[in-house]
Write an enzyme that holds these catalytic residues in place. Structure first.
Site, short mmCIF file in Angstrom:
data_model
loop_
_atom_site.label_atom_id
_atom_site.label_comp_id
_atom_site.label_asym_id
_atom_site.label_seq_id
_atom_site.Cartn_x
_atom_site.Cartn_y
_atom_site.Cartn_z
N ASN A 1 0.84 -1.20 0.00
CA ASN A 1 0.00 0.00 0.00
C ASN A 1 0.87 1.25 0.00
OD1 ASN A 1 0.57 -0.88 2.66
ND2 ASN A 1 -1.22 0.10 3.52
N GLU B 1 0.39 5.35 0.49
CA GLU B 1 -0.52 6.43 0.91
C GLU B 1 0.02 7.78 0.47
OE1 GLU B 1 -0.88 5.68 5.13
OE2 GLU B 1 -2.14 3.93 4.77
N CYS C 1 -4.08 0.47 -2.36
CA CYS C 1 -3.93 -0.74 -1.55
C CYS C 1 -2.85 -1.65 -2.13
CB CYS C 1 -5.25 -1.50 -1.51
SG CYS C 1 -6.51 -0.73 -0.48
N GLU D 1 -3.08 -4.79 -2.79
CA GLU D 1 -3.63 -5.66 -3.85
C GLU D 1 -3.63 -4.93 -5.19
OE1 GLU D 1 -4.88 -4.92 -0.90
OE2 GLU D 1 -6.13 -6.53 -0.09
N CYS E 1 -10.24 -4.90 1.04
CA CYS E 1 -11.35 -3.95 1.14
C CYS E 1 -12.34 -4.18 -0.02
CB CYS E 1 -10.82 -2.51 1.11
SG CYS E 1 -10.32 -1.95 -0.53
N CYS F 1 -10.96 -3.52 -3.49
CA CYS F 1 -9.97 -4.53 -3.92
C CYS F 1 -10.64 -5.86 -4.26
CB CYS F 1 -8.88 -4.72 -2.87
SG CYS F 1 -7.70 -3.37 -2.90
N1 THU Z 1 -5.14 -1.71 2.92
C1 THU Z 1 -4.59 -2.49 1.94
O1 THU Z 1 -3.59 -2.12 1.33
N2 THU Z 1 -5.16 -3.68 1.68
C2 THU Z 1 -6.18 -4.23 2.41
O2 THU Z 1 -6.56 -5.36 2.13
C3 THU Z 1 -6.76 -3.48 3.53
C4 THU Z 1 -6.33 -2.06 3.64
C5 THU Z 1 -4.47 -0.44 3.25
C6 THU Z 1 -5.15 0.83 2.84
C7 THU Z 1 -4.51 1.82 3.78
O3 THU Z 1 -3.25 2.24 3.24
C8 THU Z 1 -4.24 1.02 5.04
O4 THU Z 1 -4.30 -0.35 4.64
C9 THU Z 1 -5.24 1.27 6.15
O5 THU Z 1 -6.54 1.16 5.69
#
Ligand code: THU
Length: 138
Positions: free
Chosen positions: A46, A48, A57, A59, A90, A93
Site C-alpha cells: 500500500n 498512501e 492498496c 492488492e 477492502c 480490492c
Molecule cells: N489496505 C490495503 O492495502 N489492503 C487491504 O486489504 C486493507 C487495507 C491499506 C489501505 C490503507 O493504506 C491502510 O491499509 C489502512 O486502511
C-alpha cells in the site's frame, strides 16, 4: 497449478512487500503477492499520500504489476497485514481481484505466522458483477 509449490515464495513475497509499504498516515502496512495461472509472481504494497483517500492498496499494486507484465489470470493472491484480525481485502480490492479471477482463484489472508484463512473469490465477493455481465448485455 499447485499452490503448495509456491506457498513459501508467495508468503515471502507478500511479507517483503509489506516491509516496503509507504504508510505514514495509517501506519498500517499491507503486502500482497499474486501467482498467475501461468506461474508468474507479482507483489505490491500500500502507498498512501497526504490526501488520505487517494492512497492505493497492496492488492491494487500487485494487480498493476501483473497487468503491466501482460498477465491477467490470478491463481492465488496472498495478503498480509499486522495484528490479530484477518486483513481481508477492502470492498474496492475485492472487485479489482474479481476482474482477474476464475472459479478456482484463492485469496489467502496471512498474518506473521503464515496463512490464516483461504477463501474462494465467490466467498469473498458473492453475487459479484464481472466482465461476463457486460458480455451478456445486448
Ligand atoms: N489496505 C490495503 O492495502 N489492503 C487491504 O486489504 C486493507 C487495507 C491499506 C489501505 C490503507 O493504506 C491502510 O491499509 C489502512 O486502511
Amino acid at each position: 497449478m499447485s499452490n503448495m509449490k509456491y506457498r513459501d515464495a508467495l508468503f515471502d513475497l507478500a511479507n517483503n512487500a509489506m516491509s516496503k509499504a509507504y504508510v505514514p498516515y495509517s501506519r498500517f502496512p499491507v503486502g500482497a503477492a499474486i501467482l498467475t495461472k501461468t506461474g508468474k509472481l507479482y507483489a505490491g504494497c500500500n502507498v498512501e499520500n497526504a490526501a488520505y483517500p487517494e492512497g492505493t492498496c497492496a492488492e491494487a499494486g500487485a494487480i498493476a504489476a501483473m497487468v503491466l507484465d501482460g498477465e491477467t489470470q490470478i491463481q492465488d493472491i496472498y495478503v498480509i497485514g499486522k495484528g490479530e484480525e484477518l486483513v481481508t481485502p477492502c470492498g474496492g480490492c475485492r472487485q479489482k481481484i474479481r476482474e482477474f479471477s476464475s472459479v478456482d482463484t484463492k485469496i489467502h489472508i496471512c498474518g506473521a505466522e503464515g496463512v490464516r484463512k483461504s477463501l474462494t473469490m465467490n466467498e469473498l465477493l458473492p453475487f459479484s458483477f464481472g466482465p461476463e455481465n457486460l458480455e451478456q448485455a445486448s
